[in-house]
Design an enzyme around this catalytic site. Structure first.
Site, PDB file in Angstrom:
ATOM      1  N   ASP A 195       0.846  -1.197   0.000  1.00  0.00           N
ATOM      2  CA  ASP A 195       0.000   0.000   0.000  1.00  0.00           C
ATOM      3  C   ASP A 195       0.874   1.237   0.000  1.00  0.00           C
ATOM      4  O   ASP A 195       1.703   1.414   0.884  1.00  0.00           O
ATOM      5  CB  ASP A 195      -0.907  -0.022   1.239  1.00  0.00           C
ATOM      6  CG  ASP A 195      -2.043   0.994   1.124  1.00  0.00           C
ATOM      7  OD1 ASP A 195      -2.363   1.404  -0.010  1.00  0.00           O
ATOM      8  OD2 ASP A 195      -2.597   1.368   2.170  1.00  0.00           O
TER       9      ASP A 195
ATOM     10  N   HIS B  14      -3.950  13.889   0.316  1.00  0.00           N
ATOM     11  CA  HIS B  14      -4.268  12.999   1.434  1.00  0.00           C
ATOM     12  C   HIS B  14      -3.179  13.063   2.509  1.00  0.00           C
ATOM     13  O   HIS B  14      -3.472  13.222   3.700  1.00  0.00           O
ATOM     14  CB  HIS B  14      -4.433  11.558   0.947  1.00  0.00           C
ATOM     15  CG  HIS B  14      -4.589  10.560   2.057  1.00  0.00           C
ATOM     16  ND1 HIS B  14      -5.691  10.526   2.875  1.00  0.00           N
ATOM     17  CD2 HIS B  14      -3.758   9.584   2.500  1.00  0.00           C
ATOM     18  CE1 HIS B  14      -5.545   9.557   3.772  1.00  0.00           C
ATOM     19  NE2 HIS B  14      -4.378   8.972   3.569  1.00  0.00           N
TER      20      HIS B  14
ATOM     21  N   GLU C 285     -10.996   3.761   2.535  1.00  0.00           N
ATOM     22  CA  GLU C 285      -9.985   4.541   1.817  1.00  0.00           C
ATOM     23  C   GLU C 285     -10.177   4.288   0.337  1.00  0.00           C
ATOM     24  O   GLU C 285     -10.129   3.141  -0.124  1.00  0.00           O
ATOM     25  CB  GLU C 285      -8.565   4.144   2.262  1.00  0.00           C
ATOM     26  CG  GLU C 285      -8.244   4.611   3.682  1.00  0.00           C
ATOM     27  CD  GLU C 285      -6.772   4.480   4.053  1.00  0.00           C
ATOM     28  OE1 GLU C 285      -6.083   3.612   3.481  1.00  0.00           O
ATOM     29  OE2 GLU C 285      -6.324   5.244   4.927  1.00  0.00           O
TER      30      GLU C 285
ATOM     31  N   THR D 102      -4.794   6.392  -0.391  1.00  0.00           N
ATOM     32  CA  THR D 102      -6.044   7.151  -0.479  1.00  0.00           C
ATOM     33  C   THR D 102      -5.908   8.303  -1.471  1.00  0.00           C
ATOM     34  O   THR D 102      -4.947   9.067  -1.404  1.00  0.00           O
ATOM     35  CB  THR D 102      -6.404   7.705   0.910  1.00  0.00           C
ATOM     36  OG1 THR D 102      -6.384   6.624   1.829  1.00  0.00           O
ATOM     37  CG2 THR D 102      -7.773   8.354   0.900  1.00  0.00           C
TER      38      THR D 102
END
Ligand code: CA
Length: 422
Positions: free
Chosen positions: A131, A138, A204, A354
């Site tokens: 991720d 963000h 998200e 995100t």
């Protein structure tokens, strides 16, 4: 690429607002009541086309792809064939569905299934999931909320795509219910933690790309080579328990606040289908280190939307963002991921982080939309949301539109169920 020809139309009826015109042809895994064996399919209008049956019918004979590739629980074997083969397959499917070609038309009843009668399954087997944290808006919002607004971005942020290794085993396909997680949290003002259901459950809004052609241990992929390894993209909801995350994340980063579930959309839209939406920028200042520099257009203009549907209520749009709201692009993420020699396997997923835009209506999480609970969102049914409640369904959608052709991702949805008793 033939499948991208904007003038193509199909003999299969495609509604005007469909995500799946003949220029898209994403890949997925499906099954039906009458044939519960999972197999590879594509989408055209409101239909799923069974590629295993099309291969049996000798429609792909020139490509010499084994039946076992299509009679498969996952897309991994197909993706591992490499882009030359999978692009040829996508072009062949486009030619067979072309309104000017009736070669497969009489056989359609063998391989076309109305979408509402099929069950879509998890499309890829992800051995690893990474991720990233690549939207500057963000990262700035979160930094401003939890640290000093004047120094919201940490010193490393503009020098590399920040990321962490996530959890692949709990990635689920759209439609899978999400159980509110239990865990440790530290109540405001308390000096010791309590155990119970997360009270600050969040979504998200992210996009994920999946690795097709693997890399080997020790191999460094350049930004110029990176896209050869990216098979396609999906919508990705990286569910987050903010209160669990807040207490646990120092010093090693997120753990149980993130690992209970992530939802992906069932259709893998190929990078090739997204060609019409390429854009350049943004300007990166300071200039990144040489291994992160790139040439050409590496971002994609894809509209993204999040809706919350309360139990028994109507969906309400809470966020409109865009995949172009990314500071670091996928090629840079992949170059960074491999620069130390880390290998990537077919099926591995990398999520964007995100995706927030610059205006409050474009923030990609409840944390930002309701600004840490200080600005609750009002829903049409009169209720308020600071975070996600039990019974809420979170719906994510994405699509690009160019020259009248809309290429969409379908949906990534998940309904939140109450926590287990404890
Ligand atoms: Ca995330």
């Amino acid at each position: 690429m033939q499948a991208n020809n904007l003038t193509l139309t199909s003999w299969v009826e495609v509604p005007e607002d469909s995500d799946f015109p003949i220029q898209n042809l994403p890949f997925g895994i499906f099954r039906t009541k009458s044939n519960p064996a999972p197999r590879v399919c594509t989408a055209i209008g409101d239909y799923a086309a069974d590629l295993a049956v099309m291969n049996y019918l000798s429609l792909f004979d020139e490509l010499e792809i084994g039946n076992e590739v299509f009679n498969n629980r996952y897309l991994n074997d197909l993706m591992a064939l490499g882009k030359a083969k999978t692009n040829a397959l996508r072009n062949r499917i486009a030619s067979l569905l072309d309104a000017k070609n009736d070669e497969a038309k009489d056989l359609a009843w063998h391989f076309l299934h109305p979408m509402e009668k099929v069950e879509m399954l998890l499309p890829v087997k992800a051995g690893d999931y990474t991720d990233f944290y690549s939207s500057m808006e963000h990262a700035t919002n979160v930094g401003a909320m939890f640290r000093d607004p004047a120094h919201a971005l940490l010193p490393n942020w503009k020098h590399m795509p920040i990321g962490y290794h996530g959890r692949a085993s709990s990635i689920v396909v759209s439609g899978t219910p999400i159980r509110r997680p239990l865990g440790q949290t530290l109540p405001d003002g308390a000096d010791r933690p309590v155990f119970g259901p997360s009270r600050l459950l969040d979504f998200e809004l992210e996009m994920a790309f999946v690795i097709g052609t693997p890399t080997s241990l020790g191999e460094q992929v350049t930004t110029a080579q990176a896209e050869d390894h990216i098979f396609g993209l999906m919508l990705f909801n990286d569910w987050s328990a903010r209160d669990i995350q807040k207490w646990e994340y120092v010093p090693l980063g997120p753990f149980l606040g993130k690992n209970f579930a992530s939802t992906i959309s069932p259709w893998v839209v190929t990078l090739e289908a997204l060609e019409p939406f390429r854009i350049g920028g943004p300007e990166q200042d300071p200039l990144p280190l040489p291994y992160l520099q790139y040439e050409g257009k590496k971002r994609f203009d894809v509209n993204l939307e999040v809706q919350i549907q309360p139990g028994g209520g109507e969906p309400f749009t809470v966020c409109r963002s865009n995949f172009k709201n990314m500071y670091w692009n996928m090629a840079q993420q992949l170059a960074h991921h491999t620069v130390g020699g880390c290998n990537l396997n077919t099926g591995d997923l990398c999520a964007s982080g995100t995706i927030s835009g610059s205006t409050p209506g474009s923030y990609g999480s409840m944390l930002e939309l309701a600004w840490k609970g200080t600005k609750p969102l009002k829903l049409p049914d009169g209720t308020e949301r600071k975070f996600i409640l039990d019974g809420d369904t979170v719906i994510m959608k994405g699509w690009g539109k160019a020259n009248g052709v809309r290429i969409g991702f379908g949906e990534a949805t998940g309904k939140v169920l109450p926590a287990l008793e404890y």
